[in-house]
Design an enzyme around this catalytic site. Structure first.
Site, mmCIF file in Angstrom:
data_model
loop_
_atom_site.group_PDB
_atom_site.id
_atom_site.type_symbol
_atom_site.label_atom_id
_atom_site.label_comp_id
_atom_site.label_asym_id
_atom_site.label_seq_id
_atom_site.Cartn_x
_atom_site.Cartn_y
_atom_site.Cartn_z
ATOM 1 N N GLU A 299 57.733 37.527 56.025
ATOM 2 C CA GLU A 299 58.507 36.720 55.084
ATOM 3 C C GLU A 299 60.016 36.861 55.243
ATOM 4 O O GLU A 299 60.755 35.938 54.920
ATOM 5 C CB GLU A 299 58.113 37.104 53.645
ATOM 6 C CG GLU A 299 56.679 36.724 53.284
ATOM 7 C CD GLU A 299 56.466 35.221 53.204
ATOM 8 O OE1 GLU A 299 57.416 34.489 52.858
ATOM 9 O OE2 GLU A 299 55.351 34.772 53.491
ATOM 10 N N SER B 15 17.307 31.556 3.088
ATOM 11 C CA SER B 15 16.375 32.643 2.782
ATOM 12 C C SER B 15 16.778 33.983 3.380
ATOM 13 O O SER B 15 16.131 34.993 3.097
ATOM 14 C CB SER B 15 14.974 32.286 3.252
ATOM 15 O OG SER B 15 14.539 31.117 2.609
#
Lengths: 866, 150
Positions: free
Chosen positions: A281, A561
């Site tokens: 780079e 329930s």
């Protein structure tokens, strides 16, 4: 001649012009300028003309005017110089005249070149000042971000570590899934951390080192033998009796930009990475001051030679600036700013610091909403290994990806990625960083990235949501998203995955079976450990990867329930009045409300069932008997029991509460049933075990704690009743499928079947499942036909221990009359028996006369009294 | 009526006779034994002091997993060092391995007691006792611990 003497009030200019006009009138040369502007701006030409005319008139007239004597005496007028005057006013006028001359000279237009120079000067000065201001601003921006905290490091959230020890119940499938999710490589025999082998239940696992909340566990090679869903034997190179695999990372708490990274220092990075990065780079990294003209030129040459873009001209510093501070616009102005900032960065900070920052900042890919930054995380993301463990070709791939993480994504474009990696290897070989042998070996190696398995790098949004909510009590949002905290949770990845898969599969099946459009039903589930209160799994949706509405934590639905065990528990807490065999009337019941409306609850089958035992009322979920019972014991008492079980929300004590007109989330229901499953011990459900800093220093530890306890005897009885519900009642499908687990639970169905629930437990797990519609529409599902099916599928995969209920000491087993509900004070022949609290025996009767007890019964009863 | 009386008398007679026979046999045997055996000294129960060691070692059901013994040793070391947090951490680990061990629950309760968290201590000791019978020696020990942790 003429009016040459200055008169009061006349301007010097006028006088001068007058003088010149008289001169010009007499001796005007051709071309001479006779026009002079007076101070008033008027041309004096007219005056000169008049004077001239006057003179001419005088001359042209036949009569010649005689010059007066005063005029003769005066001295002659000079041509170009004004007449001398000895008076002060004359001197003043002269000075004024001089100024006038100078002023008139100033108004003379300068040359073009001079103007150009002048403007150039203005621009230069202005530009310089602007540049200085910009530099000051940029310098402040550069240093502010670079110093101190450079990044917001997200918190890392880990699942529970899988603990391996001899005797541990463990399915082979669960171990393999855990290893795969950790990215372990299956090999013939492991030679380095992150590898394992498996053959006929024998596993060799080379674990990775990991810093737990209680210290570092080094890498180790272990051998374990699985059999009968247990670890039959275990040995490890560190001679430990318990070995933990490193925990799976299941998510993070990200800042707004969703960046994620694993910070590394230069020392952590392999030397090849440092040198290789620079070689590819920015070769002049240690020589330039932020920008490199040579670098740009070289890149251009390389690109021309290659016929494409193979090298960039930006330095590492410029790339860093672009990533850290700027956007990715390709404009000249942005480039100029980038160059300036790069230089400023170099001026302010040493090369090592810049390089280290670059290595932690560089973008390397995307994982869902998570942006992968830095080589530390990139290494883990692509190779499931830490940076120091990477090989040459793997490091080359990471360096190569920098140029375009999406374009060179090794998962999606392996060919491109390999080509790019090979380019990097070529550069390294040319630069002498690797020798020929290494180069050949690396080039011939496969990419080596971890295969993108469906359960790899997966996040669990519903569980993460719970973690965040629990953390908010102790931590600020800013700390969670920026300090890199490490959060260790109770999430069990195997349980979570099974819950998600079963839920998703069964919901689709229900839609198909009941001919509903795909996507009609939604679902949620919460699973906890029965004794510790650890939250093992949270599923917020049938699409569990979706970061959307978390139904498990936020969908408040009537529980129907599911509330009945609470009603019966309240009754059983009054042992003198009620026991499991107490006879209740399941008959029509009417209640006149305060609003004048008559409430007449109905049973599911629209029938009344007469005299039914308490445990059968629960098993079959009869509404009428439940309401009668609830009104006898008091709705407020039932609400109190709800609170004692762990419900924090306020509930108004209306009679409809007895049938579940209470809206709760699946998480809240899990909390209630957890207390029942644990034997009556209320403990807060916890998702978090420990929190440490990024360096491993402990911040918080959350141990197993108890808040309070209900009466154990009553809880035991309700557990038995719920077991009966699964064996014989509305939950019998689960018993038919999994009889060995002796499960306990309760179905729940709400009005018009808008909600289908099941909540229950085994010997080790508590699970709650809800199914319904987001629009609260009617469904064809009951608790039995809907949620129970999903619940059973989940428990089949995750439950290991059967429910073995441990009767507390105030429970006795006595004979009873199922028809009358009468308790006897002992066992009576072949009459059925019932567990009861001793306090219930106050009203117990001796065995009935027609139930002869033989001599064995006598001996038994004698000894029991003794 | 006569038949009913006869059957009732017969029934009660049978019951009484079988009971008498049994009682006689037992008394006889006991009497023989008492004549030959030395008189036994009255049994005095020693009060066991409540501390970590007694709570850890008195429960005599063996641990089902070898790892539990190791963890218990580590927990003891941490307790002796006064590191209650580390002790709880290890006890929690033990609890997760086997969540029905009264000794683990009792030790947790004991540590909470040392930390003066008496409510929490009581809950854990009660929880431990829920797995024991009333006549169990260990239960008596825990009862003492409960009294001491109030």
């Amino acid at each position: 001649m003429g009016s040459d003497s200055p008169k009061a009030g006349r301007s010097p200019r006028n006088t001068a012009s007058k003088k010149s006009s008289s001169r010009s009138g007499q001796q005007k040369k051709p071309g001479a300028s006779t026009r002079r502007k007076t101070l008033t701006g008027k041309s004096s030409t007219t005056k000169k003309t008049n004077a001239t005319k006057k003179t001419n008139t005088v001359k042209n007239g036949s009569s010649v005017k005689k010059t007066p004597a005063s005029e003769v005496i005066r001295a002659p007028v000079r041509r170009s110089t004004p007449a001398k005057s000895s008076t002060a006013s004359t001197r003043k006028k002269k000075a004024a005249s001089k100024r006038s001359t100078q002023a008139s000279r100033r108004h003379t237009r300068p040359s073009a070149f001079k103007r150009l120079l002048k403007w150039f000067g203005y621009f230069t000065v202005t530009g310089f000042v602007a540049l200085v201001i910009i530099l000051i601003y940029l310098d402040a921006r550069v240093t502010q971000t670079f110093e101190g905290k450079r990044w917001a490091i997200p918190a890392k959230v880990y699942a529970r570590p899988l603990e391996l020890f001899e005797g541990r119940p463990l399915k082979s499938q669960a171990l393999v899934q855990e290893l795969k999710q950790l990215g372990y490589e299956a090999v013939s025999y492991p030679k380095r951390p992150g590898q394992y082998s498996a053959y006929k239940g024998k596993f060799h696992i080379y674990s990775r080192p990991f810093l737990f909340w209680d210290g570092l566990q080094n890498e180790q090679l272990m051998t374990l033998q699985l059999g009968g869903n247990r670890i039959q034997s275990l040995s490890s190179s560190n001679e430990q009796d318990m070995v933990r695999l490193e925990p799976i990372r299941v998510g993070g708490i990200y800042p707004n930009h969703n960046e994620d990274r694993e910070l590394i220092s230069l020392d952590d990075a392999p030397e090849l990475l440092l040198k290789g990065l620079i070689a590819v780079e920015d070769r002049q990294f240690y020589e330039h001051w932020g920008i490199s003209v040579r670098g740009i030129a070289r890149a251009m040459l390389a690109n021309v030679k290659a016929g494409g873009l193979v090298q960039g001209g930006s330095t590492l510093t410029q790339q860093l600036v672009k990533n850290m501070y700027l956007n990715h616009e390709r404009t000249l102005s942005r480039k100029a700013v980038e160059a300036l900032m790069a230089v400023l960065l170099e001026v302010n900070y040493p090369k090592e610091s810049i390089l280290e920052t670059y290595m932690n900042e560089i973008y390397l890919g995307q994982s869902g909403r998570r942006a992968i930054h830095g080589f530390g995380l990139g290494s883990q993301f692509y190779f499931q290994r830490n940076l120091p463990y990477l090989q040459t070709h793997e490091i080359a791939l990471l360096v190569g990806i920098i140029k375009g993480p999406s374009y060179y994504n090794p998962h999606r474009f392996p060919e491109r990625a390999k080509k790019r990696r090979d380019q990097v290897l070529d550069i390294w070989q040319e630069a002498g960083l690797i020798d020929q042998a290494q180069w050949l070996k690396a080039k011939s190696a496969a990419l080596g990235v971890t295969k993108k398995a469906p359960y790899l790098n997966v996040e669990y949004p519903a569980y993460l949501d719970l973690v965040k909510r629990q953390l908010k009590a102790d931590y600020r949002e800013a700390d969670l998203t920026s300090e890199g905290l490490r959060i260790f949770t109770s999430l069990d990845p195997f349980t979570q995955r099974q819950a998600e898969e079963q839920l998703s599969k069964e919901v689709k099946r229900l839609e198909s079976r009941y001919k509903q459009k795909p996507g009609t039903f939604e679902s949620a589930s919460v699973i906890t450990d029965a004794f510790s209160g650890d939250v093992l799994a949270v599923v917020g949706s049938r699409s569990p990867r979706f970061f959307g509405f978390n139904r498990a934590l936020d969908a408040r639905r009537p529980i129907g329930s599911l509330v009945k065990p609470v009603v019966f528990l309240t009754a059983l807490s009054q042992p003198e009045r009620y026991h499991l065999g107490s006879i209740l009337e399941d008959e029509r019941y009417e209640h006149l409300g305060k609003n004048g409306k008559l409430w007449v609850p109905q049973n599911y089958d629209r029938r009344s069932h007469g005299r039914v035992s308490l445990q059968d009322v629960l098993a079959h979920s009869y509404n009428q008997a439940t309401v009668r019972l609830g009104m006898e014991i008091g709705v407020k008492n039932v609400v109190n029991t709800l609170n004692e079980l762990g419900l924090v929300r306020e509930v108004a004590p209306f009679p409809a509460v007895l049938l579940g007109a209470v809206s709760l989330t699946p998480y809240e229901v899990a909390s209630l049933y957890q207390t029942i499953a644990s034997g009556g011990y209320l403990m807060p459900l916890r998702a978090i075990r420990a929190v440490t800093t990024a360096d491993g220093a402990e911040l918080n530890r959350y141990g197993i704690k108890l808040n309070s306890a209900l009466d154990r005897g009553s809880v035991y009885l309700i557990q038995r009743a719920m077991q009966r519900t699964v064996e014989q009642g509305s939950g019998r499908f689960a018993h038919q499928q999994l009889p060995q687990l002796k499960l306990a639970g309760k179905t729940g169905t709400t009005n018009d079947q808008r909600d289908s629930w099941f909540a229950g437990f085994s010997g080790d797990k508590v699970a709650v499942v809800w199914v319904g519609r987001d629009d609260n529409g009617v469904t064809p599902l009951t608790g039995s036909s809907g949620a129970l099916k999903i619940w059973t599928s989940v428990m089949r995969e995750i439950a290991v221990a059967p429910l073995m209920l441990n009767a507390p000491r105030d429970i006795e087993s006595v004979a009873y009359d199922p028809e009358a509900g009468t308790l006897y004070d002992s066992q009576c022949g072949d009459l059925p028996t019932l567990p009861v609290r001793k306090d219930s025996l106050v009203a117990a009767e001796p065995c009935p006369d027609n139930r002869e007890s033989d001599w064995a019964d006598n001996i038994r009863s004698w000894f029991s009294d003794f | 009526m006569r038949n009913g009386l006869v059957s009732m008398v017969g029934y009660q007679g049978k019951k009484l006779s079988s009971t008498l026979v049994l009682l006689g046999t037992i008394l006889g045997l006991t009497g023989c034994f008492q004549q030959t055996a030395k008189p036994l000294a009255p049994v005095q129960e020693e009060a066991i002091p409540v501390d970590w060691e007694t709570l850890a070692d008195t429960y005599d059901t063996p641990m089902p997993f070898p790892v539990l013994e190791k963890l218990k040793s580590k927990a003891q070391m941490a307790y002796q060092d006064g590191d209650y947090q580390a002790t709880h951490l290890l006890l929690d680990q033990m609890f997760r391995v086997d969540s029905q061990r009264p000794d683990v629950m009792a030790l947790k309760g004991w540590v909470y007691c040392q930390q003066a968290e008496y409510d929490e201590a009581q809950l854990w000791l009660q929880r431990a006792r829920g797995y024991l019978h009333a006549e169990d020696k260990y239960d008596k020990l825990l009862k003492q611990a409960e009294v001491g942790c109030q």
